[in-house]
Scaffold this active site. Sequence first.
Site, PDB file in Angstrom:
ATOM      1  N   CYS A   1     -14.509  33.201 -12.236  1.00  0.00           N
ATOM      2  CA  CYS A   1     -16.092  33.976 -12.686  1.00  0.00           C
ATOM      3  C   CYS A   1     -16.683  33.727 -11.495  1.00  0.00           C
ATOM      4  O   CYS A   1     -16.990  32.445 -11.364  1.00  0.00           O
ATOM      5  CB  CYS A   1     -15.542  35.172 -13.760  1.00  0.00           C
ATOM      6  SG  CYS A   1     -17.150  33.013 -14.525  1.00  0.00           S
TER       7      CYS A   1
ATOM      8  N   CYS B   1     -19.982  33.622 -12.739  1.00  0.00           N
ATOM      9  CA  CYS B   1     -20.633  33.197 -13.260  1.00  0.00           C
ATOM     10  C   CYS B   1     -20.593  31.612 -12.810  1.00  0.00           C
ATOM     11  O   CYS B   1     -21.246  30.574 -13.424  1.00  0.00           O
ATOM     12  CB  CYS B   1     -20.757  33.050 -15.077  1.00  0.00           C
ATOM     13  SG  CYS B   1     -21.609  34.624 -15.327  1.00  0.00           S
TER      14      CYS B   1
END
Length: 149
Positions: free
Chosen positions: A48, A50
Amino acid sequence: MPYSELLIKPMREDLTRLGIRETRSPEQVDDAIVNGKGTVMVIVNSVCGCAAGKARPGVALALKHKLRPDDMITVFAGADIEATDRARSYFKGYQPSSPSMALMKGGELVYILELRQIEGREAPEIAAVLTEAFDKYCAPSAGQSAGAD
């Protein structure tokens, strides 16, 4: 179905080039956590955004701190499926979270930074939170000085 190794290789290398050891089997995870000396950081890596823009860079910054975990391992969610499940089994009371970073002592969870605490912060803020945890959980025992053999 696990992620393609071609896809995730650079994401794995973001951590291994920092000296963080990959654990790709449940046995490797158990060995590191149960038999580890001192504080063991467990990083659940992820594909991801993040992880790419916040978590991995935050870890890299935190590892410049004077106090660091005695050992550091990583599993890759969506690729090292059984190893990731085993690592998460040590995070009692917490839902699966990717990315995440945990500190273990004596096989017990003493600190965890979950996705929900990562996604609203930038890498320097994550590094600051991690270094606070390092100061608290990676400090030498009473009577020991930092850097002592």
